[in-house]
Write a protein that holds these residues in place. Sequence first.
Motif, PDB file in Angstrom:
ATOM      1  N   LEU A 291       0.815  -1.215   0.000  1.00 28.24           N
ATOM      2  CA  LEU A 291       0.000   0.000   0.000  1.00 28.24           C
ATOM      3  C   LEU A 291       0.848   1.264   0.000  1.00 28.24           C
ATOM      4  N   SER A 292       2.088   1.185   0.466  1.00 28.67           N
ATOM      5  CA  SER A 292       2.930   2.373   0.511  1.00 28.67           C
ATOM      6  C   SER A 292       3.220   2.905  -0.891  1.00 28.67           C
ATOM      7  N   ARG A 293       3.059   2.036  -1.898  1.00 28.30           N
ATOM      8  CA  ARG A 293       3.315   2.455  -3.274  1.00 28.30           C
ATOM      9  C   ARG A 293       2.127   3.173  -3.895  1.00 28.30           C
ATOM     10  N   ALA A 294       1.046   3.354  -3.133  1.00 27.75           N
ATOM     11  CA  ALA A 294      -0.111   4.082  -3.646  1.00 27.75           C
ATOM     12  C   ALA A 294       0.150   5.579  -3.729  1.00 27.75           C
ATOM     13  N   GLY A 295       1.216   6.043  -3.090  1.00 33.68           N
ATOM     14  CA  GLY A 295       1.613   7.435  -3.201  1.00 33.68           C
ATOM     15  C   GLY A 295       0.595   8.392  -2.605  1.00 33.68           C
ATOM     16  N   ALA A 296       0.361   9.505  -3.334  1.00 36.45           N
ATOM     17  CA  ALA A 296      -0.530  10.558  -2.835  1.00 36.45           C
ATOM     18  C   ALA A 296      -1.935  10.041  -2.592  1.00 36.45           C
ATOM     19  N   GLU A 297      -2.332   9.000  -3.310  1.00 37.09           N
ATOM     20  CA  GLU A 297      -3.669   8.428  -3.147  1.00 37.09           C
ATOM     21  C   GLU A 297      -3.878   7.904  -1.734  1.00 37.09           C
ATOM     22  N   LEU A 298      -2.794   7.494  -1.095  1.00 36.81           N
ATOM     23  CA  LEU A 298      -2.854   7.035   0.292  1.00 36.81           C
ATOM     24  C   LEU A 298      -2.468   8.145   1.263  1.00 36.81           C
ATOM     25  N   PHE A 299      -1.346   8.815   0.982  1.00 38.72           N
ATOM     26  CA  PHE A 299      -0.770   9.716   1.972  1.00 38.72           C
ATOM     27  C   PHE A 299      -1.548  11.025   2.126  1.00 38.72           C
ATOM     28  N   ASP A 300      -2.107  11.548   1.055  1.00 38.06           N
ATOM     29  CA  ASP A 300      -2.849  12.813   1.177  1.00 38.06           C
ATOM     30  C   ASP A 300      -4.088  12.673   2.063  1.00 38.06           C
ATOM     31  N   PRO A 301      -4.986  11.707   1.789  1.00 38.80           N
ATOM     32  CA  PRO A 301      -6.149  11.582   2.669  1.00 38.80           C
ATOM     33  C   PRO A 301      -5.785  11.115   4.073  1.00 38.80           C
ATOM     34  N   LEU A 302      -4.716  10.339   4.217  1.00 44.29           N
ATOM     35  CA  LEU A 302      -4.284   9.922   5.550  1.00 44.29           C
ATOM     36  C   LEU A 302      -3.818  11.136   6.350  1.00 44.29           C
ATOM     37  N   HIS A 303      -3.063  12.005   5.703  1.00 40.95           N
ATOM     38  CA  HIS A 303      -2.595  13.223   6.379  1.00 40.95           C
ATOM     39  C   HIS A 303      -3.770  14.106   6.781  1.00 40.95           C
ATOM     40  N   GLU A 304      -4.749  14.261   5.898  1.00 41.13           N
ATOM     41  CA  GLU A 304      -5.917  15.081   6.212  1.00 41.13           C
ATOM     42  C   GLU A 304      -6.682  14.526   7.409  1.00 41.13           C
ATOM     43  N   ARG A 305      -6.878  13.227   7.435  1.00 38.47           N
ATOM     44  CA  ARG A 305      -7.604  12.611   8.544  1.00 38.47           C
ATOM     45  C   ARG A 305      -6.823  12.767   9.848  1.00 38.47           C
ATOM     46  N   LEU A 306      -5.516  12.625   9.772  1.00 39.49           N
ATOM     47  CA  LEU A 306      -4.701  12.746  10.973  1.00 39.49           C
ATOM     48  C   LEU A 306      -4.789  14.168  11.540  1.00 39.49           C
ATOM     49  N   GLU A 307      -4.779  15.156  10.674  1.00 40.68           N
ATOM     50  CA  GLU A 307      -4.893  16.547  11.121  1.00 40.68           C
ATOM     51  C   GLU A 307      -6.211  16.789  11.871  1.00 40.68           C
ATOM     52  N   GLN A 308      -7.261  16.122  11.457  1.00 40.00           N
ATOM     53  CA  GLN A 308      -8.556  16.282  12.104  1.00 40.00           C
ATOM     54  C   GLN A 308      -8.581  15.661  13.501  1.00 40.00           C
ATOM     55  N   LEU A 309      -7.678  14.703  13.755  1.00 38.99           N
ATOM     56  CA  LEU A 309      -7.675  13.989  15.031  1.00 38.99           C
ATOM     57  C   LEU A 309      -6.710  14.593  16.054  1.00 38.99           C
ATOM     58  N   LEU A 310      -5.652  15.259  15.582  1.00 38.34           N
ATOM     59  CA  LEU A 310      -4.629  15.763  16.484  1.00 38.34           C
ATOM     60  C   LEU A 310      -4.899  17.211  16.857  1.00 38.34           C
ATOM     61  N   THR A 311      -4.481  17.593  18.056  1.00 31.86           N
ATOM     62  CA  THR A 311      -4.611  18.987  18.492  1.00 31.86           C
ATOM     63  C   THR A 311      -3.224  19.543  18.816  1.00 31.86           C
ATOM     64  N   PHE A 312      -2.787  19.392  20.079  1.00 31.11           N
ATOM     65  CA  PHE A 312      -1.486  19.921  20.482  1.00 31.11           C
ATOM     66  C   PHE A 312      -0.333  18.999  20.119  1.00 31.11           C
TER      67      PHE A 312
END
Length: 344
Positions: free
Chosen positions: A282-303
């Motif tokens: 799955l790591s070879r999916a590139g932006a298709e994996l990492f972009d939405p993963l990064h967006e979701r992570l930002e929604q979960l993290l605060t400080f």
Amino acid sequence: MSTPAPPATAAGPAPGLFPRLDLRAGRPVVAVDVGGTLTKTALVDGRGEVLEVRSEPTVLRSATGLLDQLALAVADLAAAHAEGHPDAVPAAVGVHVPGLVDDARGTVLLAENLGLRDVPLRDQLAARTGLPVSLGNDARGAGTAEFRMGAARGARTAVVISIGTGIGGAVFVDGRLHDGDGFGCELGHMPVLVPGRRAPVVCACGGPSCLEQWASAGGIARSYARVTGRPAHGAREVFDAARAGDDDAARVVGDGLDALALAVAQLATVLAPEVVVIAGGLSRAGAELFDPLHERLEQLLTFHRRPRLVPARFGDGAGVIASALRADELLEQLVLPLQQGPSS
């Protein structure tokens, strides 16, 4: 009666396929990467050059058969390079296997795919080969390769998540690998509850909602097949269907990303890693994996510290690299007391 080792399926030199490995002890080693389907055995010289890699079907459901296979592979590979490569006589063996492994005791606690339980593989292989052996879990090993030489190099605290048929992982805290006596880093069995969703099925471990049910390549394919009644031959096919506008595929992929982001957020909360490396197909999916993963992570993290999300540097060769590094670390430990000499 031991099970005879099957014939090798591939053999040949490996120049150019591997980087020069960072062997600190500077002595030749044999690296063994045992998989549920194939076992790779490689000879690495003292300069860190991979001279040859051989691959053969793994002997399953027989500890004696597997040990015989590994011992024969080590001996054959060493003999093949004995002439013309006097500096390639192996001084140690490094082995990684899938499953629960107690590194300190050198024991495979449970490897369901191999059919092994409570097998002292390290000591028994050492007795067969006459060489010191170091044993570890394959996912932790792949993580070590990334930490020492790959995408996590330079970090002090890092997590490597290997996503394949299941999910494995490696956790490094202040530069040290955490293994929990063989029970640590089982990231695929982190309990996760995707909001508004019921777990696809009970996990093979018995858990009601484990990460790998949602986010592994196998889990994504099984979820899509269950939702649609149509088989999916791997997660890549589901990702492709989602991109083509398949709503069911998009929901399955979204569930997997939600679960993976939640797991990374929990790791960020507890460990504050500088980097999270995603390994496996799955790591070879590139932006298709990492972009939405990064967006979701930002929604979960605060400080929290935001870990860098990066793909692994090494692919299928990570197990060989890791096993060579493991054998090298063992030689470092064996040589150091000799260099220090008797205490005064």
